[in-house]
Design a protein around this motif. Structure first.
Motif, short mmCIF file in Angstrom:
data_model
loop_
_atom_site.label_atom_id
_atom_site.label_comp_id
_atom_site.label_asym_id
_atom_site.label_seq_id
_atom_site.Cartn_x
_atom_site.Cartn_y
_atom_site.Cartn_z
N MET A 48 39.58 48.41 40.65
CA MET A 48 38.79 47.41 39.94
C MET A 48 37.79 48.06 39.00
O MET A 48 37.54 47.56 37.89
N SER A 49 37.24 49.19 39.41
CA SER A 49 36.32 49.93 38.55
C SER A 49 37.03 50.41 37.29
O SER A 49 36.49 50.32 36.18
N ALA A 50 38.24 50.93 37.45
CA ALA A 50 39.00 51.41 36.30
C ALA A 50 39.29 50.27 35.33
O ALA A 50 39.22 50.44 34.11
N GLU A 51 39.60 49.10 35.87
CA GLU A 51 39.93 47.96 35.02
C GLU A 51 38.72 47.44 34.24
O GLU A 51 38.86 46.92 33.15
N LEU A 52 37.52 47.63 34.81
CA LEU A 52 36.31 47.07 34.21
C LEU A 52 35.47 48.11 33.48
O LEU A 52 34.44 47.76 32.88
N ALA A 53 35.88 49.37 33.50
CA ALA A 53 35.06 50.43 32.92
C ALA A 53 34.77 50.18 31.45
O ALA A 53 33.64 50.39 30.97
N ALA A 54 35.76 49.70 30.71
CA ALA A 54 35.59 49.50 29.27
C ALA A 54 34.60 48.39 28.97
O ALA A 54 34.02 48.35 27.88
N SER A 55 34.38 47.49 29.90
CA SER A 55 33.45 46.37 29.68
C SER A 55 32.03 46.73 30.09
O SER A 55 31.13 45.88 30.01
N GLY A 56 31.81 47.99 30.54
CA GLY A 56 30.47 48.41 30.94
C GLY A 56 30.03 47.89 32.29
O GLY A 56 28.84 47.82 32.57
N LYS A 57 30.99 47.57 33.15
CA LYS A 57 30.68 47.08 34.50
C LYS A 57 31.50 47.88 35.51
O LYS A 57 32.39 47.35 36.17
N PRO A 58 31.18 49.16 35.68
CA PRO A 58 32.03 50.04 36.48
C PRO A 58 31.75 50.03 37.98
O PRO A 58 32.51 50.62 38.74
N ASP A 59 30.68 49.36 38.39
CA ASP A 59 30.21 49.53 39.76
C ASP A 59 30.44 48.29 40.63
O ASP A 59 30.11 47.16 40.23
N PRO A 60 30.93 48.49 41.86
CA PRO A 60 31.02 47.37 42.79
C PRO A 60 29.62 46.93 43.23
O PRO A 60 28.79 47.76 43.60
N LEU A 61 29.37 45.63 43.19
CA LEU A 61 28.13 45.08 43.71
C LEU A 61 28.38 44.38 45.04
O LEU A 61 27.61 44.54 45.99
N ALA A 62 29.45 43.61 45.09
CA ALA A 62 29.85 42.94 46.33
C ALA A 62 31.37 42.90 46.37
O ALA A 62 32.00 42.46 45.41
N VAL A 63 31.93 43.39 47.46
CA VAL A 63 33.39 43.41 47.62
C VAL A 63 33.71 42.84 48.98
O VAL A 63 33.18 43.29 50.00
N SER A 64 34.58 41.85 49.00
CA SER A 64 34.97 41.20 50.25
C SER A 64 36.49 41.25 50.37
O SER A 64 37.20 40.73 49.51
N ALA A 65 36.98 41.89 51.44
CA ALA A 65 38.41 42.09 51.59
C ALA A 65 38.91 41.51 52.90
O ALA A 65 38.25 41.62 53.95
N SER A 66 40.08 40.90 52.83
CA SER A 66 40.80 40.47 54.03
C SER A 66 42.01 41.37 54.20
O SER A 66 42.72 41.68 53.23
N TYR A 67 42.25 41.80 55.44
CA TYR A 67 43.32 42.75 55.74
C TYR A 67 44.48 41.96 56.34
O TYR A 67 44.36 41.39 57.43
N LEU A 68 45.58 41.92 55.60
CA LEU A 68 46.70 41.05 55.95
C LEU A 68 47.75 41.75 56.79
O LEU A 68 48.44 41.12 57.58
N ALA A 69 47.90 43.06 56.58
CA ALA A 69 48.86 43.86 57.32
C ALA A 69 48.40 45.30 57.28
O ALA A 69 47.71 45.71 56.34
N ALA A 70 48.78 46.07 58.29
CA ALA A 70 48.35 47.46 58.36
C ALA A 70 48.95 48.27 57.21
O ALA A 70 50.16 48.26 57.00
N ALA A 71 48.10 48.96 56.46
CA ALA A 71 48.57 49.84 55.39
C ALA A 71 49.10 51.13 55.99
O ALA A 71 48.66 51.58 57.06
N VAL A 72 50.06 51.75 55.30
CA VAL A 72 50.67 52.99 55.77
C VAL A 72 50.57 54.04 54.68
O VAL A 72 50.31 53.73 53.52
N ASP A 73 50.78 55.30 55.06
CA ASP A 73 50.75 56.34 54.05
C ASP A 73 51.98 56.23 53.15
O ASP A 73 53.04 55.78 53.57
N GLY A 74 51.79 56.62 51.89
CA GLY A 74 52.86 56.53 50.91
C GLY A 74 52.44 55.71 49.71
O GLY A 74 51.27 55.32 49.57
N PRO A 75 53.37 55.44 48.79
CA PRO A 75 53.03 54.73 47.56
C PRO A 75 52.53 53.32 47.82
O PRO A 75 52.92 52.66 48.78
N GLY A 76 51.63 52.89 46.97
CA GLY A 76 51.14 51.52 47.00
C GLY A 76 50.73 51.11 45.60
O GLY A 76 50.39 51.97 44.77
#
Length: 271
Positions: A48-76
């Protein structure tokens, strides 16, 4: 060529265009049945930071995540969508997808923490820990525990003696854990690494005599300031177990005694 610190290598992204980023999730962040929730949150935060860097808003202020399934090592693939980009803040979403399965979905507000950077005021009492030389490193944990939780080797953690007992069957039963924290190789903290820090300690249920993997259901992080260089101090607390779940409140303090991040997590009780 100077090699990047481990954290930067493990959160590196390849931009694919149209808000899509490729990451290779590293198995060194494994804990229990999946990868650490804070590591996943940092990956989403980096995208998200990379996507917003050009707009001058690179920093997370509030991030809320729901975990739907266990992530595993490898590509994502991290799929970012800017919902609104306003004058001071932007609202953005991010999904972490592996093998066609959404593992995490996040909603965030981004901005620029350099704005009013010196205006950090709090009525909270700074977290006081014994000097680092009087604390106990996580290497003291039993070998079988360390082997099952490679996450423990991704950073340096120094525990006051009163909390270190939870690893050897002598928990304090305060419903709290606290420690000094920094990433490997002395990598300095920044706003993205704070998204990891709010979930870096072992589950606070260890201190209640309930060890084991505690899968994250939902995790919200508030990043309040860019941290000073040096060590961070972390504390997790819980007050309530209900319905097979517990809450975990986190504070992250920097070397300047500033409360730079806060977190609240809902997690499943270890079996």
């Amino acid at each position: 060529m100077v090699e990047l610190p481990e954290f930067d290598r493990h959160t590196a992204l390849e931009a694919l265009g149209e808000g899509r980023y490729l990451a290779v999730l590293d198995g060194g962040w494994h804990v229990g049945g999946g990868l650490n929730g804070g590591y996943q949150l940092a990956l989403a935060g980096a995208a998200m930071s990379a996507e917003l860097a050009a707009s001058g808003k690179p920093d997370p202020l509030a991030v809320s995540a729901s975990y739907l399934a266990a992530a595993v090592d490898g590509p994502g693939e991290l799929v970012v969508r800017v919902v609104r980009d306003g004058g001071r803040t932007a609202v953005v979403t991010c999904d972490l997808v592996q093998d066609g399965v959404t593992r995490l979905t996040a909603l965030a507000t981004y901005g620029d923490l350099a704005r009013d950077a010196d205006d950090v005021r709090t009525t909270a009492e700074p977290l006081v820990l014994p000097p680092r030389e009087e604390c106990i490193g996580s290497e003291f944990a039993p070998a079988e525990f360390r082997a099952s939780v490679p996450l423990i080797d991704r950073f340096e953690m120094l525990y006051p003696a009163e909390f270190a007992g939870c690893f050897v069957g002598a928990p304090s039963r305060q419903g709290a854990l606290a420690a000094w924290f920094r990433l490997k190789e002395g990598r300095e903290p920044d706003p993205i690494s704070l998204l990891l820090a709010v979930d870096a300690l072992p589950p606070v249920t260890f201190d209640l005599g309930i060890p084991g993997w505690a899968p994250t259901v939902q995790l919200t992080a508030h990043v309040r300031a860019r941290p000073a260089s040096g060590w961070l101090r972390l504390v997790h607390r819980t007050r309530n177990i209900a319905g097979g779940m517990f809450e975990e409140d986190c504070e992250v303090w920097d070397e300047r005694d500033r409360l730079v991040a806060q977190g609240r997590q809902l997690a499943l009780l270890p079996r």
